[in-house]
Design a protein around this motif. Sequence first.
Motif, PDB file in Angstrom:
ATOM      1  N   ASN A 417       0.797  -1.232   0.000  1.00  0.00           N
ATOM      2  CA  ASN A 417       0.000   0.000   0.000  1.00  0.00           C
ATOM      3  C   ASN A 417       0.828   1.280   0.000  1.00  0.00           C
ATOM      4  O   ASN A 417       0.374   2.307  -0.511  1.00  0.00           O
ATOM      5  CB  ASN A 417      -0.938   0.010   1.203  1.00  0.00           C
ATOM      6  N   LEU A 418       2.057   1.216   0.554  1.00  0.00           N
ATOM      7  CA  LEU A 418       2.869   2.434   0.668  1.00  0.00           C
ATOM      8  C   LEU A 418       4.231   2.302   0.006  1.00  0.00           C
ATOM      9  O   LEU A 418       5.008   3.263  -0.004  1.00  0.00           O
ATOM     10  CB  LEU A 418       3.069   2.787   2.154  1.00  0.00           C
ATOM     11  N   ASN A 419       4.534   1.113  -0.523  1.00  0.00           N
ATOM     12  CA  ASN A 419       5.849   0.864  -1.118  1.00  0.00           C
ATOM     13  C   ASN A 419       6.962   1.098  -0.103  1.00  0.00           C
ATOM     14  O   ASN A 419       8.032   1.597  -0.438  1.00  0.00           O
ATOM     15  CB  ASN A 419       6.068   1.736  -2.358  1.00  0.00           C
ATOM     16  N   ALA A 420       6.683   0.722   1.150  1.00  0.00           N
ATOM     17  CA  ALA A 420       7.671   0.907   2.221  1.00  0.00           C
ATOM     18  C   ALA A 420       8.423  -0.397   2.444  1.00  0.00           C
ATOM     19  O   ALA A 420       7.831  -1.472   2.505  1.00  0.00           O
ATOM     20  CB  ALA A 420       6.969   1.337   3.504  1.00  0.00           C
ATOM     21  N   ASP A 421       9.739  -0.294   2.566  1.00  0.00           N
ATOM     22  CA  ASP A 421      10.573  -1.455   2.872  1.00  0.00           C
ATOM     23  C   ASP A 421      10.689  -1.583   4.386  1.00  0.00           C
ATOM     24  O   ASP A 421      11.234  -0.703   5.060  1.00  0.00           O
ATOM     25  CB  ASP A 421      11.956  -1.301   2.245  1.00  0.00           C
ATOM     26  N   VAL A 422      10.176  -2.679   4.896  1.00  0.00           N
ATOM     27  CA  VAL A 422      10.058  -2.856   6.346  1.00  0.00           C
ATOM     28  C   VAL A 422      10.676  -4.186   6.749  1.00  0.00           C
ATOM     29  O   VAL A 422      10.464  -5.207   6.098  1.00  0.00           O
ATOM     30  CB  VAL A 422       8.576  -2.826   6.780  1.00  0.00           C
ATOM     31  N   THR A 423      11.436  -4.157   7.840  1.00  0.00           N
ATOM     32  CA  THR A 423      11.958  -5.398   8.431  1.00  0.00           C
ATOM     33  C   THR A 423      11.456  -5.493   9.871  1.00  0.00           C
ATOM     34  O   THR A 423      10.917  -4.539  10.435  1.00  0.00           O
ATOM     35  CB  THR A 423      13.499  -5.443   8.424  1.00  0.00           C
ATOM     36  N   ILE A 424      11.658  -6.667  10.453  1.00  0.00           N
ATOM     37  CA  ILE A 424      11.173  -6.934  11.812  1.00  0.00           C
ATOM     38  C   ILE A 424      12.357  -7.301  12.690  1.00  0.00           C
ATOM     39  O   ILE A 424      13.162  -8.170  12.333  1.00  0.00           O
ATOM     40  CB  ILE A 424      10.147  -8.078  11.799  1.00  0.00           C
ATOM     41  N   ALA A 425      12.478  -6.631  13.832  1.00  0.00           N
ATOM     42  CA  ALA A 425      13.541  -6.923  14.798  1.00  0.00           C
ATOM     43  C   ALA A 425      12.916  -7.525  16.047  1.00  0.00           C
ATOM     44  O   ALA A 425      11.906  -7.038  16.548  1.00  0.00           O
ATOM     45  CB  ALA A 425      14.307  -5.652  15.158  1.00  0.00           C
ATOM     46  N   ASN A 426      13.540  -8.573  16.549  1.00  0.00           N
ATOM     47  CA  ASN A 426      13.015  -9.313  17.692  1.00  0.00           C
ATOM     48  C   ASN A 426      13.957  -9.178  18.889  1.00  0.00           C
ATOM     49  O   ASN A 426      15.170  -9.333  18.751  1.00  0.00           O
ATOM     50  CB  ASN A 426      12.871 -10.785  17.302  1.00  0.00           C
ATOM     51  N   GLN A 427      13.406  -8.857  20.057  1.00  0.00           N
ATOM     52  CA  GLN A 427      14.213  -8.757  21.278  1.00  0.00           C
ATOM     53  C   GLN A 427      13.494  -9.473  22.416  1.00  0.00           C
ATOM     54  O   GLN A 427      12.260  -9.517  22.446  1.00  0.00           O
ATOM     55  CB  GLN A 427      14.446  -7.286  21.664  1.00  0.00           C
ATOM     56  N   ASP A 428      14.278  -9.998  23.379  1.00  0.00           N
ATOM     57  CA  ASP A 428      13.625 -10.602  24.532  1.00  0.00           C
ATOM     58  C   ASP A 428      13.028  -9.499  25.418  1.00  0.00           C
ATOM     59  O   ASP A 428      13.306  -8.319  25.248  1.00  0.00           O
ATOM     60  CB  ASP A 428      14.578 -11.514  25.315  1.00  0.00           C
ATOM     61  N   TRP A 429      12.177  -9.906  26.344  1.00  0.00           N
ATOM     62  CA  TRP A 429      11.306  -8.988  27.081  1.00  0.00           C
ATOM     63  C   TRP A 429      12.079  -7.847  27.756  1.00  0.00           C
ATOM     64  O   TRP A 429      11.735  -6.676  27.620  1.00  0.00           O
ATOM     65  CB  TRP A 429      10.506  -9.787  28.101  1.00  0.00           C
ATOM     66  N   LYS A 430      13.129  -8.160  28.503  1.00  0.00           N
ATOM     67  CA  LYS A 430      13.843  -7.129  29.247  1.00  0.00           C
ATOM     68  C   LYS A 430      14.528  -6.139  28.307  1.00  0.00           C
ATOM     69  O   LYS A 430      14.503  -4.924  28.543  1.00  0.00           O
ATOM     70  CB  LYS A 430      14.874  -7.762  30.183  1.00  0.00           C
ATOM     71  N   VAL A 431      15.165  -6.634  27.252  1.00  0.00           N
ATOM     72  CA  VAL A 431      15.852  -5.758  26.292  1.00  0.00           C
ATOM     73  C   VAL A 431      14.825  -4.901  25.553  1.00  0.00           C
ATOM     74  O   VAL A 431      15.029  -3.702  25.325  1.00  0.00           O
ATOM     75  CB  VAL A 431      16.699  -6.587  25.304  1.00  0.00           C
ATOM     76  N   TYR A 432      13.723  -5.518  25.193  1.00  0.00           N
ATOM     77  CA  TYR A 432      12.638  -4.808  24.498  1.00  0.00           C
ATOM     78  C   TYR A 432      12.114  -3.646  25.344  1.00  0.00           C
ATOM     79  O   TYR A 432      11.941  -2.528  24.858  1.00  0.00           O
ATOM     80  CB  TYR A 432      11.539  -5.812  24.171  1.00  0.00           C
ATOM     81  N   LEU A 433      11.862  -3.886  26.635  1.00  0.00           N
ATOM     82  CA  LEU A 433      11.383  -2.819  27.520  1.00  0.00           C
ATOM     83  C   LEU A 433      12.401  -1.685  27.611  1.00  0.00           C
ATOM     84  O   LEU A 433      12.048  -0.506  27.621  1.00  0.00           O
ATOM     85  CB  LEU A 433      11.093  -3.375  28.911  1.00  0.00           C
ATOM     86  N   SER A 434      13.665  -2.045  27.666  1.00  0.00           N
ATOM     87  CA  SER A 434      14.718  -1.031  27.714  1.00  0.00           C
ATOM     88  C   SER A 434      14.733  -0.196  26.436  1.00  0.00           C
ATOM     89  O   SER A 434      14.889   1.034  26.478  1.00  0.00           O
ATOM     90  CB  SER A 434      16.079  -1.700  27.920  1.00  0.00           C
ATOM     91  N   SER A 435      14.545  -0.841  25.280  1.00  0.00           N
ATOM     92  CA  SER A 435      14.522  -0.119  23.998  1.00  0.00           C
ATOM     93  C   SER A 435      13.361   0.861  23.950  1.00  0.00           C
ATOM     94  O   SER A 435      13.498   1.990  23.459  1.00  0.00           O
ATOM     95  CB  SER A 435      14.426  -1.106  22.836  1.00  0.00           C
ATOM     96  N   LEU A 436      12.195   0.452  24.465  1.00  0.00           N
ATOM     97  CA  LEU A 436      11.049   1.356  24.501  1.00  0.00           C
ATOM     98  C   LEU A 436      11.346   2.573  25.370  1.00  0.00           C
ATOM     99  O   LEU A 436      11.075   3.714  24.987  1.00  0.00           O
ATOM    100  CB  LEU A 436       9.814   0.627  25.039  1.00  0.00           C
ATOM    101  N   THR A 437      11.880   2.320  26.546  1.00  0.00           N
ATOM    102  CA  THR A 437      12.146   3.408  27.493  1.00  0.00           C
ATOM    103  C   THR A 437      13.164   4.392  26.943  1.00  0.00           C
ATOM    104  O   THR A 437      13.030   5.614  27.124  1.00  0.00           O
ATOM    105  CB  THR A 437      12.634   2.824  28.830  1.00  0.00           C
TER     106      THR A 437
END
Length: 547
Positions: A417-437
């Motif tokens: 729909n937007l011609n956007a190139d998108v990838t997905i990154a996976n992190q475990d719960w603690k690292v993910y929360l840190s990335s959000l913060t």
Amino acid sequence: MSAVKLLSMALAALAALAALAGCGSARVETKSDKGEQQNVLKMGAGAEPQDLDPHVATGVTEHRILMALFEGLVSQDLTTLKPVPGMAESWTVSDDQTVYTFKIRPEAKWSNGDPLTAHDFVYSFQRILSPKFGAEYADMLYYLRNGREYHDGKITDFSQVGAKAIDDRTLEISLVNPTPYFLSMQIHNAWFPIHRATIEKFGAQEKRATPWTRAGNLVSNGPYRLETWEPNKVIRVVKNEHYWGVDTLHLNAIEFYPIDSELTEEHSFRSGELHLTSGAPISKIEVYKKEHPELIHINPYFGSYFYRFNVTKKPFDDARVRRAFALAIDRGSIVKNVTKGGQEPAGSLVPPNATPPGEGVYTSPVTLGMNVEEARKLLAEAGYPNGQGLPHIEILINTLESHKQVAEAIQNMWKVNLNADVTIANQDWKVYLSSLTKLDYQIARSSWIGDYHDPFTFLDCFATDRGNNRTGYSSVAYDNLLEKSRSTKDPQERLKLLEQAEGILITDAPIMPIYFYTRIYLQAPELKGLPPNPIGIVDFKTLFFER
């Protein structure tokens, strides 16, 4: 070897493979059944918890374990969602609904046998509001008179905050404004008491990440106490012999297993190693519904699944780009073809039926649907015609098969729909929360489960500088409407102000709503005492095994 015997062996092997691949066979009698005989609940916890400090923890995973270890002033009847006595045996409310006086149970004790008093609650409230402590949930105590001012450092004398121990058994709470959901908030871990002597033995009141939460150190006041914590293996809690209601507890112990793979957790359940799961893999939902409906539970859940945009980084510092991405997904297709668990498409943040009966009607004023033409127009206006010039886009998710499947569907929609190139990154719960913060992401998978039954629990997350904002978003108009709603006494007028605030939020689009949750989990038929409830609380005090 005879052909008959070979055929028999082959059929046995095929049966074993079928049992591993599907769920067509009944649960196998193994560890969890032995646990049942010993009144030990074996439960999937999802991810490894971030922390067991009630003033640090922010997730559902942590809250569920903390509900076994700690108890606030008030508990909740999960059938009626009405407040019931917890550490406080009773309470009174002033005529103007701003002063609550709680009577602490005379038999209230900590797990080491020390008396629990009103002073413990005052000490705990001061800790979470301490500017140095940096609690993400400190704003939940802004309802206290001068709570915000103390947290912001405008006053330094905590005696000016609306939490006062009149004596050992009497706690007086003074609120800034009448707050109809104040008692319901007490089941959240931000309001839980902590044991002063233990905190100060391992550090200082405002110091985080000390060893006080380790097994052998942690002193709690809930129905269970921490016996062992083996990271990424098991957290075992056992009956707290000093709990005021210990004689009513059916379970002798609970073992929480941090399994961040839904497929692995389901296999553990099917193998008889768990009585209760934290979720269920998408690929198995229809099979369970068809072959073992008695094992799968799909209940309404007061929660929203959405993506956050980091508004401090290009290209999502532009609201037009954020809205374009939000308009370019087919939410109906996601819930029909991907999640498949009775979820409803979400064009807004606040779920339906967001207020208790008799407390007014809340209606989200703006809902997002799929509008590819408008999305492409907005993207072109922002300087990215047909997606040209867009930087590489990354979706951050925490480890879970279902999050990956939703992200892959959205990845494809944005490409088409937007011609956007998108990838997905996976992190475990603690690292993910840190990335959000740290705002170390572009787009992040997120969700919010209501802490209490009111729209404010969702909307307050995105006020400026809130610990749970995690987008960098700030709007003076939005903040002002939330603040005005706090001091508005008319229930329906208060909800109208919140509706206006949500209209601003959805238009500015720091988040992209995707669907409204259902709670999907697997439960052994012999486990009883778990009524479905929209806030997804597990009351370990009422669970028992039926023999």
